[in-house]
Design an enzyme around this catalytic site. Structure first.
Site, PDB file in Angstrom:
ATOM      1  N   LYS B  76       6.187 -13.516 -11.746  1.00  0.00           N
ATOM      2  CA  LYS B  76       6.659 -13.830 -10.395  1.00  0.00           C
ATOM      3  C   LYS B  76       6.403 -15.313 -10.145  1.00  0.00           C
ATOM      4  CE  LYS B  76       6.157 -12.235  -5.562  1.00  0.00           C
ATOM      5  NZ  LYS B  76       5.472 -11.285  -4.651  1.00  0.00           N
ATOM      6  N   SER B 151       8.426  -8.206  -1.677  1.00  0.00           N
ATOM      7  CA  SER B 151       8.867  -9.541  -2.040  1.00  0.00           C
ATOM      8  C   SER B 151       9.040  -9.766  -3.538  1.00  0.00           C
ATOM      9  CB  SER B 151       7.859 -10.559  -1.529  1.00  0.00           C
ATOM     10  OG  SER B 151       6.623 -10.435  -2.216  1.00  0.00           O
ATOM     11  N   SER B 175       4.615  -5.270  -1.577  1.00  0.00           N
ATOM     12  CA  SER B 175       5.545  -6.114  -2.331  1.00  0.00           C
ATOM     13  C   SER B 175       5.633  -5.815  -3.826  1.00  0.00           C
ATOM     14  CB  SER B 175       5.202  -7.588  -2.147  1.00  0.00           C
ATOM     15  OG  SER B 175       5.603  -8.032  -0.883  1.00  0.00           O
TER      16      SER B 175
END
Lengths: 95, 483
Positions: B76, B151, B175
């Site tokens: 990420k 997210s 998330s």
């Protein structure tokens, strides 16, 4: 709680975020909607309850009072938009 | 090859059936072919990946049997990487190349995992749809018109599309688990403090926790075990050794008492998602687990409490983006205040500004007690409700999300509707507990997730339960037509 445009402007100023005046009503509506959501927490009685900041009740670790950080200025300063002679440059604040 | 587990591929590497360089090239080709439709990557680091794969092949040739050696993964874009931009999905950090690696990155590098690049995300991890990325929305591999969740949307979409074996993510209010459910992959958020936050761009420091996406619990266990452990550089790191998540994963779950959270089967739950989750729960029962109904009435206050605490911490953490030392700076400021205000007006997107304004408001004079302290007290009550529940049961279970992946743009004008996508996940962050989302049967052709919640430090039990379910069913092996 009902909030006003001046509350939004004050929060934006405290947070140093410039808001487009044309968008102020939009921000006000969003913030009002979010505050209406969060005010659901008032439904529960919290008298005598301590606030919780760490879910495992951990406390801040202490370490020996020794210098551990090394000077990495040469690595850090190239990331800045403006530096000179090892200083960070910002617009003049004193006339 | 792309359907094989990490263990099977690692064995193939050790037997020289193929090299890490070949494996990595295969995945890079898949990214070139498929990612233009998904946009799950912000940055693909082809030359770094090939160099790391060559090094992995050398270590394998020397007899190194590290389980992740030569395995293609991706991060990420919230984890700092030296030499490769860490944007956090924001214009503010579009030009930011960190001078150090996050601990998570260091640990996976040391284990010989090969990073293919950096994955898209909602800006500063604020969002539940990955529509808030400065680099554009990510599509759900199961239906390109739908969101992958957020997210960590890029991390979930990339694993679902077989663009990496496993990916890293972060979970502040759901998330990892929510996008895992939307994309049909396994996603685990460990106990708060298990995975170091050092070099992980901060959103809400008392809630943020790194974790993993993979196609199976077994693969996730290998990754999480490698990433976990005490880190002196993270002030809230748990002083516990990295757990052994792998050796007991094959053990039976017979006799395990699983509390089914009745409050999560409420009116807001889509009936088809409810059916899928009930099917998964029935399967756990067949495997010998005992299902017990349990009520967690305070958990319905988790989303409101979360949006006070997370926004307050975000407003404080994001004060550092002032245009002075790194990141975006507005052009030609007339004075210092103008520089701050325009830098932050131009550098942050809409949702980030919304959260900073909310956080600033709830922390401001006159409102601090009514909002912030009150929310922290409610947080204690929510945490204690979980602690009480775990006196009588071993795990908690329910749906991960109230619906399947929604259509892009569906909640564009309604931030609160978007926030409610995390209605079953945020309490777990407030309590600091480990949680996992495991694929349950499809609902109308779209993935659903079973959420399992463990007591503190019991990631091993979560992964064992998920693994046993995956040994008995094939829901986690279903794949989108795109693949």
């Amino acid at each position: 709680m009902t909030i006003s445009l001046s509350d939004v402007e004050q929060a934006a100023h405290l947070a140093r975020i410039g808001l487009d005046p044309a968008q102020l009503d939009h921000h006000l509506a969003d913030l009002q909607q979010i505050l209406t959501l969060v005010e659901q927490i008032n439904a529960v009685d919290t008298d005598g309850i301590e606030p919780l900041s760490n879910p495992l009740d951990a406390v801040q670790r202490m370490r020996d009072d020794q210098v551990t950080e090394t000077n990495q200025r040469d690595q850090f300063q190239p990331l800045s938009a403006a530096t000179e002679d090892a200083h960070y440059l910002v617009p003049r604040v004193i006339e | 090859m792309i359907e094989q587990s990490i263990n099977v591929l690692a064995a193939g590497l050790r037997r020289r059936e193929f090299s890490s360089v070949e494996l990595v090239k295969h995945y890079l080709q898949r990214i070139s072919a498929l990612d233009p439709q998904l946009h799950s990557f912000i940055t693909v680091t082809e030359s770094n990946a090939l160099a790391a794969a060559e090094q992995a092949d050398q270590r394998i040739a020397q007899g190194d049997e590290s389980p992740l050696l030569g395995i293609p993964i991706a991060h990420k874009d919230i984890f700092c990487t030296t030499g490769v931009r860490t944007s956090c999905g924001s214009r503010m950090l579009d030009n930011f190349v960190a001078p150090y690696n996050a601990t998570v990155v260091e640990k996976l590098n040391a284990a010989g995992a090969v990073s293919l690049g950096k994955l898209s995300m909602d800006e500063f991890a604020m969002g539940s749809s990955n529509e808030n990325s400065y680099y554009g929305p990510v599509a759900n591999p199961w239906d390109l018109e739908r969101v992958p969740g957020g997210s960590s949307g890029g991390s979930a979409a990339a694993v679902a599309a077989r663009l990496a074996l496993a990916t890293t993510g972060t979970d502040t209010g759901g998330s990892i688990r929510q996008p895992a459910a939307f994309c049909g992959v396994t996603g685990i958020k460990p106990t708060y403090g298990r995975v170091s936050r050092y070099g992980m761009v901060a959103f809400s420091s008392s809630l943020d926790q790194g974790g993993v996406f993979a196609r199976s619990a077994e693969d996730a266990a290998l990754m999480l075990q490698t990433m976990s452990g005490f880190d002196d550089r993270d002030s809230t790191s748990l002083n516990e050794p990295a757990p052994d998540l792998v050796s007991g994963i094959g053990e039976s779950i017979a006799g395990l008492r699983i509390g089914v959270i009745r409050d999560h089967f409420d009116q807001g739950l889509d009936p088809q998602v409810a059916t899928s989750v009930q099917t998964a729960l029935a399967e756990l029962e067949k495997l010998g687990a005992e299902l017990v109904d349990i009520e967690l009435p305070l958990s319905k206050l988790a989303v409101p409490a979360y949006y006070v605490i997370a926004s307050a911490e975000a407003s404080s953490n994001l004060a550092r983006y002032d245009g002075v030392r790194y990141g975006y700076r507005a052009e030609d400021p007339v004075d210092l205040e103008d520089m701050y205000k325009r830098t932050r007006a131009e550098g942050f997107g809409t949702e980030v500004k919304r959260r900073i304004l909310t956080g600033t408001y709830v922390l401001s004079a006159g409102y601090y007690d009514a909002y912030y302290l009150k929310a922290q007290k409610v947080r204690r009550l929510i945490r204690d409700e979980f602690v009480d529940a775990f006196k009588n049961i071993d795990l908690l279970a329910g749906p991960t999300t109230p619906t399947t992946a929604f259509t892009a743009g569906a909640h564009a004008d309604d931030p609160v509707a978007m926030y409610l996508s995390d209605v079953y996940t945020t309490a777990v962050n407030l309590a600091g507990l480990p949680g996992i989302s495991v694929p349950a049967p499809l609902a109308d052709g779209l993935p659903t997730g079973l959420q399992l919640i463990g007591n503190f430090l019991q990631e091993d039990r979560l992964l064992r339960c998920a693994h046993q379910l995956q040994q008995a069913t094939d829901w986690h092996q279903l794949k989108p037509d795109l693949v």
